[in-house]
Design an enzyme around this catalytic site. Structure first.
Site, short mmCIF file in Angstrom:
data_model
loop_
_atom_site.label_atom_id
_atom_site.label_comp_id
_atom_site.label_asym_id
_atom_site.label_seq_id
_atom_site.Cartn_x
_atom_site.Cartn_y
_atom_site.Cartn_z
N HIS A 187 -52.71 43.58 -7.08
CA HIS A 187 -52.24 43.37 -5.70
C HIS A 187 -52.81 42.07 -5.11
CE1 HIS A 187 -52.19 44.70 -1.32
NE2 HIS A 187 -50.96 44.92 -1.71
N SER B 224 -44.11 45.28 -5.24
CA SER B 224 -45.12 46.29 -4.91
C SER B 224 -44.61 47.64 -5.40
CB SER B 224 -45.46 46.28 -3.43
OG SER B 224 -44.42 46.80 -2.68
N ALA C 1 -42.72 42.64 5.08
CA ALA C 1 -42.26 43.61 4.10
C ALA C 1 -40.76 43.80 4.32
CB ALA C 1 -43.00 44.93 4.30
N GLY D 54 -45.03 33.90 13.32
CA GLY D 54 -46.42 33.59 13.01
C GLY D 54 -47.24 33.29 14.26
P1 NAI Z 1 -45.03 42.59 10.64
O1 NAI Z 1 -43.90 43.50 10.92
O2 NAI Z 1 -46.31 42.81 11.36
O3 NAI Z 1 -44.57 41.08 10.93
C1 NAI Z 1 -43.41 40.55 10.32
C2 NAI Z 1 -43.15 39.15 10.82
O4 NAI Z 1 -42.76 39.20 12.18
C3 NAI Z 1 -44.37 38.22 10.77
O5 NAI Z 1 -44.00 36.97 10.27
C4 NAI Z 1 -44.80 38.09 12.21
O6 NAI Z 1 -45.39 36.83 12.48
C5 NAI Z 1 -43.47 38.22 12.90
N1 NAI Z 1 -43.64 38.71 14.29
C6 NAI Z 1 -44.22 39.85 14.70
N2 NAI Z 1 -44.18 39.94 16.03
C7 NAI Z 1 -43.56 38.83 16.47
C8 NAI Z 1 -43.20 38.35 17.76
N3 NAI Z 1 -43.49 39.02 18.87
N4 NAI Z 1 -42.55 37.17 17.84
C9 NAI Z 1 -42.27 36.46 16.72
N5 NAI Z 1 -42.57 36.88 15.49
C10 NAI Z 1 -43.21 38.03 15.37
O7 NAI Z 1 -45.36 42.51 9.07
P2 NAI Z 1 -45.15 43.64 7.95
O8 NAI Z 1 -43.75 43.63 7.49
O9 NAI Z 1 -45.73 44.93 8.46
O10 NAI Z 1 -46.09 43.07 6.78
C11 NAI Z 1 -47.51 43.07 6.96
C12 NAI Z 1 -48.20 42.41 5.78
O11 NAI Z 1 -48.09 43.24 4.64
C13 NAI Z 1 -47.69 41.04 5.34
O12 NAI Z 1 -48.79 40.17 5.32
C14 NAI Z 1 -47.15 41.26 3.93
O13 NAI Z 1 -47.33 40.15 3.06
C15 NAI Z 1 -48.01 42.41 3.50
N6 NAI Z 1 -47.43 43.16 2.39
C16 NAI Z 1 -47.95 42.94 1.15
C17 NAI Z 1 -47.46 43.64 0.07
C18 NAI Z 1 -48.01 43.41 -1.29
O14 NAI Z 1 -47.70 44.17 -2.19
N7 NAI Z 1 -48.80 42.38 -1.52
C19 NAI Z 1 -46.39 44.64 0.23
C20 NAI Z 1 -45.89 44.75 1.58
C21 NAI Z 1 -46.41 44.04 2.61
#
Ligand code: NAI
Length: 349
Positions: free
Chosen positions: A116, A140, A176, A306
């Site tokens: 991971h 994932s 995600a 972001g």
């Molecule tokens: P999230 O739903 O918190 O955010 C998604 C996107 O929306 C981000 O780019 C964020 O900057 C943007 N965003 C949120 N609120 C905003 C607003 N008010 N205005 C403008 N943009 C806004 O993210 P999610 O989907 O819950 O993912 C969380 C983390 O989980 C990520 O870092 C992802 O890489 C990680 N992840 C890693 C996995 C792995 O296997 N390595 C698998 C799934 C997720």
């Protein structure tokens, strides 16, 4: 409680090194985890340390991997992770991709056989800091139904994109391909709260509001999110000759075996297209345009992707990073792990 970024990084590095990771890999892993916490992405920060420590201690992450970069063309390469730490491998692979894109305009580097790698915007932001565009996707473990299905097939397969602007700000999308993370279901269970019926399905594939009945997560926007998860699986799994779909290993099963996950980095050098100065200027202009859009009722401002994380960074810089007390207690303790992650996956048979 709140602690400084430096304290948090040192505690995480120390724990992962004591669990068995080489010091330089523990250093990078700690950097990636703190990157997440300092942005408020706590699902991929310090809360993962005990799980990683258990997998490392049980032999499920190669602590002495032979990382190898295999050039397969002028702009392409495969980074062999040898079952090693995903954060270190994905970071080093991105370093290579940036170098190649600076020379050739574009680079595609597949990272294979890794564990991971955490919040994947770490790697795309790495590119944007170097004045190139970063794009990254990774596999994932399977916990998401395909549109119309009653069984999980894909993972939460995230997508990240980052582009540099005129100053230190960057556009940074990291998401995600599911409506909600699995962590949100666990949170609802712990509070005995119901969940919206748009998040997940039960064993029959029916939307459920009971977090205890959840058997799989739903992709974002139905068939569209399903299609994005498919795209991620093809690019970071099938393209690299790795297990794909529901054959991707589970995070919480077989903790003594390597995971063989895949990730794909694509780097584009704007200097080979519109020109770097023009590109960065236009990115800055689009950020300003977005911020100037009239907010909808209930919103005070339109943020660019972001920017919500940048706001958290600024707050934590002033007040310290917020860490759950239990996690802090674990980090400062002598315990490596409490043998609690094996078969924690709710989808394990
Ligand atoms: P999230 O739903 O918190 O955010 C998604 C996107 O929306 C981000 O780019 C964020 O900057 C943007 N965003 C949120 N609120 C905003 C607003 N008010 N205005 C403008 N943009 C806004 O993210 P999610 O989907 O819950 O993912 C969380 C983390 O989980 C990520 O870092 C992802 O890489 C990680 N992840 C890693 C996995 C792995 O296997 N390595 C698998 C799934 C997720």
């Amino acid at each position: 409680m709140r602690i400084t970024k430096e304290q948090l990084k040192s505690l995480i590095k120390n724990k992962l090194h004591r669990a068995g990771l080489k010091e330089d890999h523990a250093e990078i892993a700690a950097d990636v985890l703190v990157f997440a916490d300092e942005r408020g992405i706590h699902s991929h920060g310090a809360m993962r340390v005990e799980y990683y420590a258990e997998r490392i201690a049980k032999g499920g992450i190669n602590t002495n991997p032979v990382f190898k970069i295999e050039k397969t063309g002028p702009c392409t390469a495969i980074f062999h992770g040898d079952g090693g730490n995903g954060h270190a491998a994905a970071k080093m692979a991105m370093d290579e991709a940036i170098k190649m894109a600076k020379e050739n305009g574009v680079a595609i580097v597949g990272v294979r056989d890794i564990s991971h790698s955490g919040a994947i915007s770490y790697f795309t932001n790495q590119a944007a800091k170097e004045h190139v565009i970063g794009f990254s996707v990774c596999q994932s473990d399977p916990m998401v139904v395909p549109f119309g299905g009653a069984e999980p097939y894909y993972g939460t397969n995230p997508i990240a994109f980052a582009a540099p602007s005129n100053d230190e700000k960057m556009l940074s999308l990291d998401m995600a391909t599911t409506v909600q993370a699995w962590g949100k279901i666990l949170h609802a269970r712990s509070k005995n709260e119901s969940i919206p019926d748009t998040w997940a399905v039960d064993r029959n594939g029916e939307p459920t509001t009971n977090p205890f009945d959840v058997n799989a997560l739903l992709p974002i926007a139905g068939p569209k999110g399903y299609g994005l998860a498919m795209t991620v699986d093809v690019l970071s799994g099938i393209l690299l000759g790795l297990p794909f779909g529901n054959k991707v290993s589970s995070m919480y099963e077989n903790l003594s075996e390597y995971r063989h996950l895949g990730q794909l980095h694509i780097v584009i050098n704007p200097a080979f297209f519109t020109g770097l100065t023009q590109f960065k200027q236009d990115i800055s202009t689009s950020m300003q345009d977005l911020n100037a859009i009239k907010p909808a009722p209930g919103f005070s401002k339109v943020l660019f992707p972001g920017e919500n994380n940048d706001i958290v960074i600024a707050e934590y810089k002033e007040k310290g990073i917020e860490i759950v007390d239990e996690i802090y207690k674990y980090l400062i303790s002598d315990t490596i792990h409490n043998n609690q992650y094996d078969h924690k996956n709710p989808f394990a048979k």
